[in-house]
Design a protein around this motif. Sequence first.
Motif, short mmCIF file in Angstrom:
data_model
loop_
_atom_site.label_atom_id
_atom_site.label_comp_id
_atom_site.label_asym_id
_atom_site.label_seq_id
_atom_site.Cartn_x
_atom_site.Cartn_y
_atom_site.Cartn_z
N GLY A 1 -0.81 10.06 0.53
CA GLY A 1 -1.65 10.16 1.83
C GLY A 1 -2.99 10.16 1.49
O GLY A 1 -3.50 10.01 0.31
N MET A 2 -3.87 10.57 2.70
CA MET A 2 -5.31 10.40 2.44
C MET A 2 -5.98 11.46 3.23
O MET A 2 -5.47 12.14 4.02
CB MET A 2 -6.14 9.30 3.17
N ASN B 1 -11.65 4.54 2.46
CA ASN B 1 -10.73 3.33 2.37
C ASN B 1 -10.36 2.58 3.48
O ASN B 1 -10.12 1.25 3.09
CB ASN B 1 -9.37 3.97 1.90
N LYS C 1 -13.52 -2.81 -3.30
CA LYS C 1 -13.44 -3.98 -4.31
C LYS C 1 -14.69 -4.46 -5.14
O LYS C 1 -15.40 -4.91 -4.29
CB LYS C 1 -12.50 -4.97 -3.95
N ILE D 1 1.67 4.18 9.81
CA ILE D 1 0.81 3.05 10.40
C ILE D 1 1.35 2.57 11.69
O ILE D 1 2.59 2.04 11.51
CB ILE D 1 0.52 2.25 9.31
N ALA E 1 1.49 8.52 5.14
CA ALA E 1 0.96 7.93 6.12
C ALA E 1 2.00 7.06 6.97
O ALA E 1 3.06 6.64 6.66
CB ALA E 1 -0.01 6.62 5.33
N VAL F 1 -6.85 -9.54 2.35
CA VAL F 1 -7.52 -8.60 3.23
C VAL F 1 -6.76 -7.43 3.34
O VAL F 1 -7.46 -6.30 4.07
CB VAL F 1 -7.73 -9.22 4.70
N GLY F 2 -5.79 -7.01 2.48
CA GLY F 2 -5.05 -5.96 2.58
C GLY F 2 -4.96 -5.35 3.80
O GLY F 2 -4.13 -5.98 4.49
N PHE F 3 -5.07 -3.97 3.79
CA PHE F 3 -4.73 -3.14 5.11
C PHE F 3 -5.43 -3.86 6.32
O PHE F 3 -4.70 -3.66 7.29
CB PHE F 3 -5.59 -1.84 4.88
N ASN G 1 0.80 -1.29 0.06
CA ASN G 1 -0.10 -0.09 -0.01
C ASN G 1 0.79 1.38 0.07
O ASN G 1 0.53 2.28 -0.92
CB ASN G 1 -0.87 0.18 1.22
N ALA G 2 1.98 1.41 0.95
CA ALA G 2 2.76 2.34 0.99
C ALA G 2 3.62 2.74 -0.63
O ALA G 2 3.63 3.65 -1.05
CB ALA G 2 3.70 2.10 1.88
N HIS H 1 -2.29 -7.66 -6.81
CA HIS H 1 -3.18 -7.78 -5.27
C HIS H 1 -3.75 -9.17 -5.38
O HIS H 1 -4.86 -9.46 -5.10
CB HIS H 1 -4.40 -6.70 -5.48
N ASP I 1 5.42 5.94 4.93
CA ASP I 1 5.57 6.41 3.60
C ASP I 1 5.39 7.88 3.36
O ASP I 1 4.54 8.42 4.14
CB ASP I 1 4.75 5.56 2.53
P1 ADP Z 1 -6.05 -2.33 -1.94
O1 ADP Z 1 -4.61 -2.20 -1.63
O2 ADP Z 1 -6.14 -3.94 -2.59
O3 ADP Z 1 -6.75 -1.24 -2.53
P2 ADP Z 1 -5.92 -2.37 0.93
O4 ADP Z 1 -7.09 -2.98 1.93
O5 ADP Z 1 -4.69 -2.97 1.15
O6 ADP Z 1 -6.63 -2.71 -0.57
O7 ADP Z 1 -6.15 -0.71 0.97
C1 ADP Z 1 -7.36 -0.20 0.90
C2 ADP Z 1 -6.97 1.61 0.46
O8 ADP Z 1 -6.74 2.09 1.66
C3 ADP Z 1 -5.92 1.82 -0.55
O9 ADP Z 1 -6.60 1.27 -1.82
C4 ADP Z 1 -5.65 2.87 -0.76
O10 ADP Z 1 -6.50 3.89 -0.98
C5 ADP Z 1 -5.79 3.16 1.00
N1 ADP Z 1 -4.61 3.15 1.49
C6 ADP Z 1 -4.19 1.99 2.22
N2 ADP Z 1 -2.82 2.21 2.85
C7 ADP Z 1 -2.39 3.44 2.38
C8 ADP Z 1 -1.24 4.34 2.28
N3 ADP Z 1 -0.15 3.81 3.16
N4 ADP Z 1 -1.53 5.53 1.67
C9 ADP Z 1 -2.33 6.01 1.35
N5 ADP Z 1 -3.50 5.30 0.99
C10 ADP Z 1 -3.61 4.12 1.68
#
Ligand code: ADP
Length: 622
Positions: free
Chosen positions: A83-84, A92, A98, A173, A171, A124-126, A37-38, A245, A79
Amino acid sequence: MAEEKRQFQAEVGKLLDIVVHSLYSNKEIFLRELISNASDSCDRLRYAAITEPELLAGEGEFQIRLIPDPQAGTLTIIDNGLGMNHDEVIANLGTIAKSGTSEFLSRLTGDSKKDVSLIGQFGVGFYSAFMVAGEVTVVTRKAGDAMGWRWTSDGKGEFTVAEAPDAARGAAITLTLRDGEKEFAEAVRLKAIVKRYSDHIAIPVKLKDGDKDEESINSANALWTRSKSEISPEQYKEFYHHVAHAFDEPWATLHYKAEGAIEYTGLLFVPSSKPLDIFHPDRKQHVKLYVRRVFITDDCEELLPPYLRFVRGVVDSQDLPLNVSREMLQHNPVLSKIRSGLVKRVLGELKKKAEDADGNYAAFWEVFGAVLKEGIYEDFERRNDILELCRFRSTHGDGLVTLAEYVGRMKEGQEAIYTITGDDLTQLKRSPQLEGFIAKGVEVLLLTDPIDEFWVSAIPNYMDKELRSVTAAGDDLGKVKAPEGAADARADEAPAAEVATLIAALKLALGDKVKDVRGSERLTESAVCLVADSGDMSMHLEKLLRAHGQAAGERVRILEINPRHALIKGLAARVTAAGTNPLIEDMAALLLDQARIVEGEPPADPVGFARRMVSVMEKGLI
Ligand code: ADP
Ligand code: MG
């Protein structure tokens, strides 16, 4: 602004529950997910900064930093990417966006063992952070924004969002590791995990080990720029997981550099399991476009045709301008050359694997055949190449056959390649429509993908042989030479005059419920069947369209009767002898309903059907 408390979307809540309580093995992959993600976030900022350099605010060196604190039992991943903002944090990190998610969640069974393996495919990503952390805090600021945000959750249904005026761009984390997971605050362990899963990440991953100087712990060059001989299968696989992914093994890996008029590098993968969104209307294209190692977009529709949408990976062009915008990508001549190069390579690789006995092509075909077949009518130029990659079930054994094999087995006098379409293989194999073909040893392709209806009618022929549905095959079988020693079926038929009388009586009884009634060439076992008139839509297509809510109406069909069947012979004799028969009305309706049932259609009037059935059965008892 005060702290806001929010609920996770119900689906996320469900997912988190499984993540926290059921995922025990391979917990270390949380780090791969967070680094991935970073890295995505840095890629996105790098691209945005091409047109808006001020977003970088003088900080153009991208990096990902790992800061473990064994005393506090925390690990922070930082990273300096895009950012968000407030709304993005909530969208997110509180929902799953998805496509295919709801389908995925509906497949969860509640049986944790099965669910865990499903999640393995879905990823499950994040949220994987909660495998090791009792609490997760994200402090983020979007490039260009003045205010940052702090997101916190213990993964139990709720999260909070509050202003974070001191947040740096990107970001940070922070995971508060659970008891038993403190190993993830140890430098040695982290180094090993990064080497294993994230070495290919093109941005430096740096580790701060206590008082020592920060050091880079990955190779930090884009994997596709290295030469093939330097890349291990393991590294290819990890890169595939990152770029797609995905979590399965790649079925095929294709890495090459195109040189000549157009220069680009392609690192492409064909997955081994079906992505959830492959038939989703909003599905995206999944090959990422880079220009000289700068990420441009992961949603460039022009890169590959839809029938190759299962391909994942990276294309890095030397020839596109760095400031290329999405609009410029449409109808771009460089891109269209890259596209045809990619198509050629992918089809070439499929062909190679198809011809290689160890290529496990059948596994690919089972998963993506239905997608590839769209190319038969979408890509006129390569129709033949695609047809040669197609595999079919047929009445010849249980395996998959090619069209060339089919043509090689055609019988003397056989005019066409015969097909039958339906929803279910077992049911199709028993279709009365096939009886005559099987008796004469004429092979029929059994087509069960919805797409089959469309391409079969779109292609004129293969190797000069027309493709023809058995339901529209009229008297074709008469022209095929009977197998050596086969009895002449006609010897056993009811006399032609009696059959004609019966046909006339059936027509009278059925009226406009049928288009015609005629004697059948194709039936050997069954008494009756329904066929479409040549030129009419096939019955299966009609059903498909109705199922998709398209008003296809219901066309009137032709009823074929089998003059060699005992019931038909008996009926013909009776009707002829008596001039008429009081039972003929009921019999005719029952024959038609029976033919409908075999086609998977309900009787036109179920109550009437039951009543007639009972009445005929009663007579049978006397
Ligand atoms: P994916 O990476 O498959 O989209 P994730 O669950 O890993 O799914 O992340 C969900 C969303 O959160 C990402 O699509 C992104 O928009 C946001 N995100 C996660 N980590 C970061 C980060 N380090 N910096 C910016 N946005 C992030
Ligand atoms: Mg991710």
